[in-house]
Write an enzyme that holds these catalytic residues in place. Structure first.
Site, PDB file in Angstrom:
ATOM      1  N   GLU A  52      59.320   7.058  39.114  1.00  0.00           N
ATOM      2  CA  GLU A  52      59.635   5.629  39.041  1.00  0.00           C
ATOM      3  C   GLU A  52      58.378   4.783  38.823  1.00  0.00           C
ATOM      4  OE1 GLU A  52      62.397   4.338  38.497  1.00  0.00           O
ATOM      5  OE2 GLU A  52      63.735   5.984  38.989  1.00  0.00           O
ATOM      6  N   GLN A  57      56.918  -0.123  33.146  1.00  0.00           N
ATOM      7  CA  GLN A  57      56.168  -0.531  31.942  1.00  0.00           C
ATOM      8  C   GLN A  57      55.906   0.604  30.941  1.00  0.00           C
ATOM      9  OE1 GLN A  57      54.234  -1.899  34.865  1.00  0.00           O
ATOM     10  NE2 GLN A  57      54.735  -4.042  34.628  1.00  0.00           N
ATOM     11  N   THR A  58      56.565   1.741  31.101  1.00  0.00           N
ATOM     12  CA  THR A  58      56.336   2.837  30.149  1.00  0.00           C
ATOM     13  C   THR A  58      57.678   3.483  29.784  1.00  0.00           C
ATOM     14  OG1 THR A  58      54.271   3.221  31.341  1.00  0.00           O
ATOM     15  CG2 THR A  58      54.886   4.857  29.725  1.00  0.00           C
ATOM     16  N   LEU A  95      48.472   6.007  30.143  1.00  0.00           N
ATOM     17  CA  LEU A  95      49.688   5.378  30.672  1.00  0.00           C
ATOM     18  C   LEU A  95      49.489   3.883  30.934  1.00  0.00           C
ATOM     19  CD1 LEU A  95      51.253   7.855  33.286  1.00  0.00           C
ATOM     20  CD2 LEU A  95      52.357   6.952  31.254  1.00  0.00           C
ATOM     21  N   TYR A 135      62.166  -2.601  44.108  1.00  0.00           N
ATOM     22  CA  TYR A 135      62.832  -1.709  43.160  1.00  0.00           C
ATOM     23  C   TYR A 135      62.600  -0.230  43.530  1.00  0.00           C
ATOM     24  CZ  TYR A 135      63.707   1.351  39.325  1.00  0.00           C
ATOM     25  OH  TYR A 135      64.155   2.428  38.617  1.00  0.00           O
ATOM     26  N   ASP A 153      65.773  -3.030  38.282  1.00  0.00           N
ATOM     27  CA  ASP A 153      64.675  -3.092  37.312  1.00  0.00           C
ATOM     28  C   ASP A 153      65.152  -3.883  36.089  1.00  0.00           C
ATOM     29  OD1 ASP A 153      66.378  -1.387  35.964  1.00  0.00           O
ATOM     30  OD2 ASP A 153      64.851   0.109  35.499  1.00  0.00           O
ATOM     31  N   CYS A 224      83.043  -6.979  31.267  1.00  0.00           N
ATOM     32  CA  CYS A 224      81.808  -7.669  30.894  1.00  0.00           C
ATOM     33  C   CYS A 224      82.120  -9.000  30.202  1.00  0.00           C
ATOM     34  CB  CYS A 224      81.002  -6.771  29.955  1.00  0.00           C
ATOM     35  SG  CYS A 224      79.449  -7.516  29.426  1.00  0.00           S
TER      36      CYS A 224
HETATM   37  N1  ADE Z   1      63.940   3.800  33.925  1.00  0.00           N
HETATM   38  C1  ADE Z   1      63.530   3.480  35.160  1.00  0.00           C
HETATM   39  N2  ADE Z   1      63.928   4.385  36.048  1.00  0.00           N
HETATM   40  C2  ADE Z   1      64.585   5.326  35.362  1.00  0.00           C
HETATM   41  C3  ADE Z   1      65.217   6.518  35.714  1.00  0.00           C
HETATM   42  N3  ADE Z   1      65.225   6.929  36.970  1.00  0.00           N
HETATM   43  N4  ADE Z   1      65.798   7.235  34.750  1.00  0.00           N
HETATM   44  C4  ADE Z   1      65.775   6.795  33.490  1.00  0.00           C
HETATM   45  N5  ADE Z   1      65.219   5.680  33.082  1.00  0.00           N
HETATM   46  C5  ADE Z   1      64.606   4.947  34.003  1.00  0.00           C
END
Ligand code: ADE
Length: 366
Positions: A52, A57-58, A95, A135, A153, A224
C-alpha cells in the site's frame, strides 16, 4: 449533492442507503474479478503495508517488480528495521517520494521496540506508526484483521463521488471524513476487506479517471447517479493544485576513464540523502561549464553536450541541460572546496549497485 445544516444529515442518510445497495454486488464482483497481484497472495500485515505504501502515487504495473524484489530482500519487519539506509533507498530507487521508504524503516523500528516485533492489529494502533495515515491503517486493519474500517484512496473517492454525485472538493479533509463516516456505516462485518478492495479495484479497472469509464462492465451501475445522468466525468471534484515552480538546472558529469564525481544531497528537503551528479542552478553554456570546471581545479580534456531532460516533482519541475566533462585524472585534479558536500569518486559499477540516485537524473546516467 448539496449538503448543509439539517439537510446534510438527511442527505447523508440517503447516501448511506444508496451505498448500502452496492455492498453485495461489489463484494461478489471483487471475489470473481480481482486481478492476480503479488500482494494478494499470503496476505499479512507486513505484505499489505509495503504494497500500500508503494502504491501511493505509483501505478500497479510499476510497483509489481519493486514489491517482489523488496520482499525477497526484506521479508519481515525485523529485516526492514535493520536495513542500512543506502540499501533501503537503492531498493526504492525510481519509485520516488523517498520519505515513504524512510518512514517504513522508522515504523518497523517502532514495531520492534513498542510491539515486540508483532504488527499491531487495530486501526488506532496501526495509525500511530510513522508514515501511516487513515487510508493505509484502514487497508491493513480491514484486509488483514477484518475490522470494519474504511480505506479511502483516490480510486474510492472517484467511485463514491460518482455513485452519489457528490461535488464536495476531495482535497478538503472534511470531504474525506464525511465519506469515511458514510462507508463505516455500510462496511459488511463478514467481508470488510473484500468490500474495501472491491471499491479500490473497481476504481482501478472499471470506474476509470481519464477517458471513458467502463460502465458497461460495472456491477453497481444501476445504483450510480452519475451513470444515470451521464456525468461521470464531472466527478470527483478536485480543486486545482498550485502551479509548479520551474527550476532550470545544469547537470555535470565530471569523469575520467574510471570514475565519475557524485555527491550526497543534504539530509533535508527535496530528494534528501540521495546521491546526485554535481549540478548548478540555471542553464550554463559550454564556455561557462569550462570555466566552472577550471574553478573546481579540473583541466577539461573534452566537454560534451548531453541531451536536455525534464523531471516533474509534486511542487517543482526541473528543466535540465547536461554536459560531460572528461578529464585525465579526476581524483587528483578535483578541488573539493568548491562543493559544500563531500565529493565521492564512484566507479561505474558502484553507481549502479551502491549509490541510490533518483530517477530525476536517469537521462544522465548513460
Ligand atoms: N491501489 C491502491 N491499493 C491497491 C490495491 N491493494 N490493489 C490494487 N490497486 C491498488
Amino acid at each position: 449533492m448539496k449538503c448543509d445544516g439539517k439537510k446534510k444529515y438527511e442527505a447523508d442518510d440517503l447516501a448511506c442507503e444508496r451505498l448500502q445497495e452496492t455492498v453485495e454486488p461489489l463484494v461478489e464482483w471483487f471475489r470473481e474479478n480481482q486481478r492476480d497481484l503479488p500482494w494478494r497472495k499470503h496476505v499479512n500485515a507486513y505484505r499489505v503495508w509495503i504494497s500500500e505504501i508503494m502504491l501511493q502515487q505509483t501505478r500497479v504495473e510499476a510497483v509489481k517488480s519493486y514489491y517482489t524484489r523488496f520482499l525477497e530482500e526484506l521479508p519481515d519487519i525485523k529485516a526492514l528495521a535493520e536495513v542500512p539506509e543506502d540499501r533501503l533507498l537503492k531498493l526504492w530507487e525510481g519509485l520516488g517520494y523517498y520519505n515513504r521508504a524512510r518512514n517504513l524503516k522508522a515504523a518497523a523500528q517502532q514495531v520492534m521496540e513498542e510491539y515486540n516485533g508483532v504488527f499491531p492489529d487495530t486501526f488506532e494502533e496501526i495509525k500511530k506508526l510513522k508514515g501511516i495515515g487513515s487510508y493505509t491503517a484502514g487497508a491493513i486493519s480491514s484486509f488483514v484483521y477484518h475490522q470494519q474500517k474504511p480505506a479511502v484512496d483516490g480510486n474510492v473517492f472517484r467511485v463514491v463521488t460518482r455513485i452519489l454525485e457528490d461535488s464536495d472538493d476531495i482535497m478538503k479533509a472534511s470531504t474525506r471524513t464525511k465519506i469515511e463516516r458514510m462507508l463505516e456505516q455500510v462496511i459488511p462485518a463478514e467481508a470488510p476487506g473484500d468490500f474495501n478492495q472491491g471499491l479500490i479495484e473497481l476504481g482501478a479497472i472499471v470506474c476509470l479517471p481519464n477517458g471513458e469509464p467502463r460502465c458497461e462492465s460495472c456491477p453497481i451501475r444501476e445504483f450510480c447517479l452519475a451513470y444515470q445522468d451521464e456525468c461521470q466525468m464531472d466527478y470527483p471534484v478536485k480543486k486545482k493544485a498550485k502551479e509548479r515552480r520551474i527550476e532550470k538546472r545544469t547537470i555535470l558529469r565530471f569523469c575520467d576513464n574510471e570514475e565519475i564525481a557524485i555527491r550526497k544531497r543534504p539530509g533535508k528537503g527535496l530528494l534528501a540523502g540521495l546521491y546526485e551528479f554535481p549540478n548548478v542552478e540555471g542553464h550554463l553554456t559550454q564556455k561557462e561549464v569550462i570555466e566552472y570546471a577550471k574553478e573546481s581545479g579540473l583541466t577539461p580534456v573534452r566537454v560534451k553536450k548531453l541531451p536536455k531532460a525534464k523531471h516533474i516533482f509534486s511542487h517543482v519541475e526541473w528543466q535540465m541541460k547536461g554536459y560531460e566533462v572528461i578529464v585525465d585524472e579526476l581524483e587528483r585534479e578535483l578541488d573539493q572546496k568548491i562543493w559544500s558536500e563531500q565529493v565521492i569518486f564512484a566507479e561505474k559499477e558502484e553507481l549502479e549497485k551502491k549509490y541510490p540516485m533518483p530517477s530525476a537524473f536517469a537521462a544522465y546516467q548513460l
